[in-house]
Design a protein around this motif. Structure first.
Motif, mmCIF file in Angstrom:
data_model
loop_
_atom_site.group_PDB
_atom_site.id
_atom_site.type_symbol
_atom_site.label_atom_id
_atom_site.label_comp_id
_atom_site.label_asym_id
_atom_site.label_seq_id
_atom_site.Cartn_x
_atom_site.Cartn_y
_atom_site.Cartn_z
ATOM 1 N N UNK A 58 0.847 -1.361 -0.094
ATOM 2 C CA UNK A 58 0.101 0.009 -0.116
ATOM 3 C C UNK A 58 0.946 1.312 0.023
ATOM 4 N N UNK A 59 0.309 2.399 -0.603
ATOM 5 C CA UNK A 59 1.010 3.408 -0.768
ATOM 6 C C UNK A 59 0.254 4.527 -0.384
ATOM 7 N N UNK A 60 0.690 5.708 0.186
ATOM 8 C CA UNK A 60 -0.065 6.961 0.565
ATOM 9 C C UNK A 60 -1.419 7.290 -0.297
ATOM 10 N N UNK A 61 -1.008 7.191 -1.473
ATOM 11 C CA UNK A 61 -1.786 7.482 -2.544
ATOM 12 C C UNK A 61 -3.089 6.699 -2.730
ATOM 13 N N UNK A 62 -3.047 5.506 -1.897
ATOM 14 C CA UNK A 62 -4.328 4.508 -1.980
ATOM 15 C C UNK A 62 -5.296 5.150 -0.902
ATOM 16 N N UNK A 63 -4.828 6.107 -0.195
ATOM 17 C CA UNK A 63 -5.767 6.519 0.818
ATOM 18 C C UNK A 63 -7.102 6.920 0.312
ATOM 19 N N UNK A 64 -8.174 6.638 0.843
ATOM 20 C CA UNK A 64 -9.343 6.781 0.042
ATOM 21 C C UNK A 64 -10.544 6.181 0.792
ATOM 22 N N UNK A 65 -11.755 6.398 0.616
ATOM 23 C CA UNK A 65 -12.775 5.792 1.123
ATOM 24 C C UNK A 65 -13.393 4.566 -0.174
ATOM 25 N N UNK A 66 -13.172 3.249 0.492
ATOM 26 C CA UNK A 66 -13.389 2.344 -0.579
ATOM 27 C C UNK A 66 -14.761 1.735 -0.616
ATOM 28 N N UNK A 67 -15.588 1.505 -1.702
ATOM 29 C CA UNK A 67 -16.767 1.212 -2.016
ATOM 30 C C UNK A 67 -16.834 0.070 -2.918
ATOM 31 N N UNK A 68 -17.599 -0.994 -2.394
ATOM 32 C CA UNK A 68 -17.947 -2.266 -3.202
ATOM 33 C C UNK A 68 -19.306 -1.969 -3.709
ATOM 34 N N UNK A 69 -19.444 -2.204 -5.146
ATOM 35 C CA UNK A 69 -20.380 -2.068 -5.953
ATOM 36 C C UNK A 69 -21.045 -3.433 -6.782
ATOM 37 N N UNK A 70 -22.029 -3.784 -7.096
ATOM 38 C CA UNK A 70 -22.477 -4.892 -7.800
ATOM 39 C C UNK A 70 -24.000 -4.695 -8.477
ATOM 40 N N UNK A 71 -23.979 -5.489 -9.444
ATOM 41 C CA UNK A 71 -25.282 -5.530 -10.200
ATOM 42 C C UNK A 71 -25.501 -6.928 -10.501
ATOM 43 N N UNK A 72 -26.870 -7.285 -10.996
ATOM 44 C CA UNK A 72 -27.306 -8.522 -11.419
ATOM 45 C C UNK A 72 -26.919 -8.593 -12.869
#
Length: 120
Positions: free
Chosen positions: A87-101
């Motif tokens: 991991x790098x400092x630039x990976x700092x973020x809010x991470x979301x999972x998303x999906x669909x059928x």
């Protein structure tokens, strides 16, 4: 109605690893992880397409995480994962999972987000 719930976000030092989890039923054909850093647009980090010829789905990654992140789905646990290494400092973020059928980019369902902070 599908509810996606992420977990696993944390604060780590650069070079460390984290594994994000997201409850996601296996019948969903398109699954992905997005992230959004402060002041930046949301970007798709990794995507898993479950309708192709590949046994475990077809994966794609944004260039900045190739070779460091891995997206995969455990059908026994109905869970989508994002393994993040180096991991790098630039990976700092809010991470979301998303999906669909449906086929990608069908993202009907979104999680609430989990914070990842990488310090140098």
């Amino acid at each position: 109605q599908v509810q996606l719930v992420e977990s696993g976000g944390d604060s780590v030092q650069a070079g460390g690893s984290l594994r994000l989890s997201c409850s996601a039923p296996g019948y969903l054909l398109c699954m992905a992880w997005f992230r959004q850093a402060p002041g930046k647009e949301r970007e798709q980090v990794a995507r898993l397409e479950m309708y192709g010829l590949e046994m475990y789905g077809r994966t794609t990654y944004t260039d900045s995480v190739k070779g460091r992140f891995t997206i995969f789905h455990d059908s026994d646990k109905n869970t989508l994962y994002l393994q993040m290494n180096s991991l790098k400092p630039e990976d700092t973020a809010v991470y979301y999972c998303a999906a669909g059928g449906g086929r990608c980019p069908d993202f009907q369902y979104w999680g609430q987000g989990t914070q990842v902070t990488v310090s140098s």
